[in-house]
Write an enzyme that holds these catalytic residues in place. Structure first.
Site, mmCIF file in Angstrom:
data_model
loop_
_atom_site.group_PDB
_atom_site.id
_atom_site.type_symbol
_atom_site.label_atom_id
_atom_site.label_comp_id
_atom_site.label_asym_id
_atom_site.label_seq_id
_atom_site.Cartn_x
_atom_site.Cartn_y
_atom_site.Cartn_z
ATOM 1 N N ASP A 125 0.811 -1.222 0.000
ATOM 2 C CA ASP A 125 0.000 0.000 0.000
ATOM 3 C C ASP A 125 0.846 1.275 0.000
ATOM 4 O OD1 ASP A 125 -2.156 -1.680 0.089
ATOM 5 O OD2 ASP A 125 -2.930 -1.002 2.019
ATOM 6 N N CYS A 144 -3.623 -6.219 -3.445
ATOM 7 C CA CYS A 144 -2.462 -7.026 -3.050
ATOM 8 C C CYS A 144 -2.386 -8.413 -3.674
ATOM 9 C CB CYS A 144 -2.387 -7.128 -1.533
ATOM 10 S SG CYS A 144 -3.860 -7.777 -0.746
ATOM 11 N N ARG A 182 0.501 -9.947 -6.187
ATOM 12 C CA ARG A 182 1.470 -10.932 -5.718
ATOM 13 C C ARG A 182 1.392 -12.216 -6.533
ATOM 14 N NH1 ARG A 182 2.970 -8.984 -0.262
ATOM 15 N NH2 ARG A 182 1.965 -6.945 -0.178
ATOM 16 N N LYS A 198 4.498 -11.169 4.342
ATOM 17 C CA LYS A 198 3.092 -11.366 3.993
ATOM 18 C C LYS A 198 2.958 -12.398 2.879
ATOM 19 C CE LYS A 198 -0.847 -8.754 2.095
ATOM 20 N NZ LYS A 198 -1.445 -7.408 1.951
ATOM 21 N N HIS A 208 0.924 -1.059 4.895
ATOM 22 C CA HIS A 208 -0.478 -1.433 5.114
ATOM 23 C C HIS A 208 -0.842 -1.164 6.561
ATOM 24 C CE1 HIS A 208 -4.136 -3.854 5.231
ATOM 25 N NE2 HIS A 208 -4.027 -4.110 3.940
ATOM 26 N N ASP A 265 2.878 -3.096 -3.930
ATOM 27 C CA ASP A 265 1.905 -3.981 -4.579
ATOM 28 C C ASP A 265 0.710 -3.265 -5.184
ATOM 29 O OD1 ASP A 265 0.716 -3.271 -2.176
ATOM 30 O OD2 ASP A 265 0.189 -5.306 -1.587
ATOM 31 N N LYS A 317 -5.460 3.028 -4.507
ATOM 32 C CA LYS A 317 -5.622 1.574 -4.463
ATOM 33 C C LYS A 317 -7.036 1.137 -4.867
ATOM 34 C CE LYS A 317 -5.540 -2.170 -0.978
ATOM 35 N NZ LYS A 317 -5.265 -2.467 0.451
#
Length: 592
Positions: free
Chosen positions: A42, A79, A83, A140, A233, A339, A398
């Site tokens: 983020d 996200c 990923r 993560k 985040h 991301d 986002k």
């Protein structure tokens, strides 16, 4: 037949796409590089110092000064799809991760919305492992269905089953940075209880430990380290001294600071001189309209976020210094990226006590508890207009299809290969291109088959040649889709449309931008060039049918209702059964 049914019926099956073999690569170099992929969460396009921010990020900036900055790098705006694309080199729709992971997989669902990575899509960890690398994941994950618990038969999407020799981090989309809910390997483990603990420090310590100094005369196994920080985040949590270091900075407010960031971006060459700053996003409040109390509280929110990013940068600095001290830096390929665009979920008041829930506190109540920001007493996220600052100079943030949602900073460092350190690369690069580039750097490639099973085609292309040449070509075309919103980039043109949910997709109105002349998407040219809009819409459908089954459909309810994509300033409260999983909820493994 309904329009939606027709769209589903005309979509091509994923497995019908023909695999086109990539050109043969040179044999693996005599000394394969270590590869470290650092993923921030983020963090907006302008939230890094070397991309125009007032946030202090000296470690990342030093990597940029000796390496390269890419100013046309796009993600998937949220996200998990990013990923999935990052690790597999495929579009997220192709690998059935078009949005967040499923709560519970429907075995009959083989569409893009299954929410579980396709088994015949090797990750870069698997590819590098086959090429001799030790592969370590830290941080993560958020790429496994929520009902997988790590036990045999219920861990197919856990990191160890996707190519990592080891993994230490968290399973869901976020966690408390002081008391993280952790997994290690295929099991859940208790949260740390060490005084002064912080997750960013922990995983950096482990990355450093995984890169010991080479022993003279001994063969050293190359390492691939996937280092996915929780920062920035929410919850934005960092020791107070990092927050206090930004005292007085953000009282200027998001409107004026957008202008400041764009001025720095132009001075740095990150954005061209003709870049225009679009108006404040609809629904976002003007800083001048806030009360004095609101200004004090909201400035502290952003100071907390800035401290969080600076603290993370300091951990990256420790890792880089270790590589230098042990003689490994020159032949380590380091990628630093985010991301998606800056976080937009918290509305105009931000979240204070709890994430993803309406903030019922008044500004005066938050002011009385302001020292709790950054501590484990709050699960905070800054007010949405700060995300507008983070995504400077673009529109939105986002989740949205505008560049504010998809474009993020990308820094690549590899001293052995990059000879024009500090340069800015203007080639277009998508996150699907990262994994093929890493494979190329290691002298390997994604396989067409594993055993007798055909692998899903890789959509990404290596941009390794751009590391040594400013004239090397970039990606010519890339399509985007998330929750019904669409975009297509082709050369200097970018078209996008915002979908009103549960309406006919044919009624969607497309916008058109010349991102070479107008890199911030400030001026819609759709009315001026209607033929170009028609051309790009056709191209979007060609790409979608190639990479997604179905090519287009309404998002599942649990994702569709999280954002209206209108001009409102806040999200609507979700029904209980659709709310995101809370990582702080008790787990049976350790009763916390």
């Amino acid at each position: 037949m309904s329009r939606l049914s027709k769209l589903r019926a005309c979509a091509l099956p994923l497995f019908a796409t023909t695999f086109v073999a990539a050109p043969a690569l040179a044999k693996a170099p005599a000394q394969q590089p270590n590869i470290v992929v650092i993923v921030l969460d983020d963090v907006g396009f302008s939230d890094i110092g070397s991309f125009g921010s007032e946030i202090r990020t000296p470690a990342i900036d030093a990597l940029a000064a000796g390496g390269l900055r890419f100013n046309r790098f796009d993600t998937k705006a949220v996200c998990s799809p990013t990923r999935a694309a990052l690790l597999t080199g495929r579009n997220p729709q192709t690998v059935r991760m078009a949005d967040l992971p499923a709560r519970k997989v429907n075995p009959a669902d083989l569409t893009r919305d299954r929410g579980e990575l396709a088994p015949n899509a090797q990750t870069i960890a698997q590819v590098l492992h086959t090429s001799g690398y030790q592969t370590l994941g830290l941080g993560k994950w958020h790429l496994a269905p929520e009902d997988q618990d790590g036990t045999p038969g219920k861990n197919g999407s856990w990191p160890l089953q996707r190519g990592f020799d080891s993994f230490y981090g968290f399973f869901l989309g976020w966690t408390d940075q002081y008391h993280p809910k952790l997994i290690e390997g295929n099991r859940r483990i208790p949260s740390p209880d060490t005084p002064g603990y912080h997750f960013s420090v922990d995983i950096t310590d482990r990355a450093i430990a995984a890169l010991p100094a080479p022993v003279t005369g001994a063969k050293t196994q190359p390492k691939f380290i996937y280092l996915a920080y929780g920062a920035g985040h929410s919850p934005i949590q960092v020791p107070r001294e990092w927050i206090d270091s930004y005292k007085g900075v953000y009282e200027k407010g998001w409107d004026a600071m957008r202008e400041d960031r764009l001025a720095r971006q132009k001075a740095l060459g990150i954005m061209p001189a003709q870049t225009t700053l679009p108006p404040r996003n609809p629904g976002d409040r003007a800083w001048a309209d806030l009360t004095p109390t609101e200004k004090t509280v909201y400035a502290r929110f952003m100071a907390t976020y800035a401290g969080f990013i600076s603290h993370t940068d300091a951990q990256i600095g420790r890792l880089v210094q270790h590589l230098k001290d042990t003689g490994q830096f020159d032949n380590t390929l380091i990628v630093v990226m985010s991301d998606n665009g800056a976080a937009s979920e918290a509305g105009q008041k931000g979240n204070f006590e709890r994430l993803y829930a309406p903030n019922t506190l008044t500004p005066e109540q938050m002011l009385a508890r302001l020292d709790e920001l950054g501590t484990d007493k709050t699960q905070a996220e800054y007010p949405r207009p700060w995300a507008m600052l983070g995504s400077t100079p673009f529109r939105r943030y986002k989740i949205w299809p505008q560049l504010g949602g998809v474009r993020t900073p990308l820094v690549v460092s590899w001293p052995r290969t990059v000879k024009d350190g500090g340069a800015i690369r203007h080639q277009y690069v998508d996150v699907v291109d990262i994994a093929p580039t890493l494979a190329d750097a290691a002298g390997t490639r994604f396989p067409a088959k594993v055993g007798k099973v055909a692998e899903l085609p890789v959509a990404g292309q290596s941009f390794k040649t751009t590391l040594s040449s400013a004239k090397a070509p970039g990606r010519p075309v890339q399509y985007f889709e998330l929750r019904g919103n669409r975009a297509i980039t082709s050369g200097k043109w970018r078209a996008l449309t915002i979908h009103k949910q549960m309406t006919d997709f044919e009624s969607d109105v497309w916008q058109l931008y010349d991102v070479e002349a107008d890199p911030s998407e400030s001026t819609d040219l759709a009315a001026k060039y209607p033929a170009k809009v028609v051309e790009l819409k056709k191209l979007w459908w060609e790409q979608a049918r190639k990479y997604s089954t179905p090519a287009l459909a309404e998002a599942p309810e649990e994702f569709r209702r999280r954002e209206s994509f209108d001009d409102s300033g806040d999200r609507q409260r979700l029904p209980e059964h659709l709310r995101p999983a809370d990582p702080n909820a008790p787990t049976p493994e350790h009763g916390q």
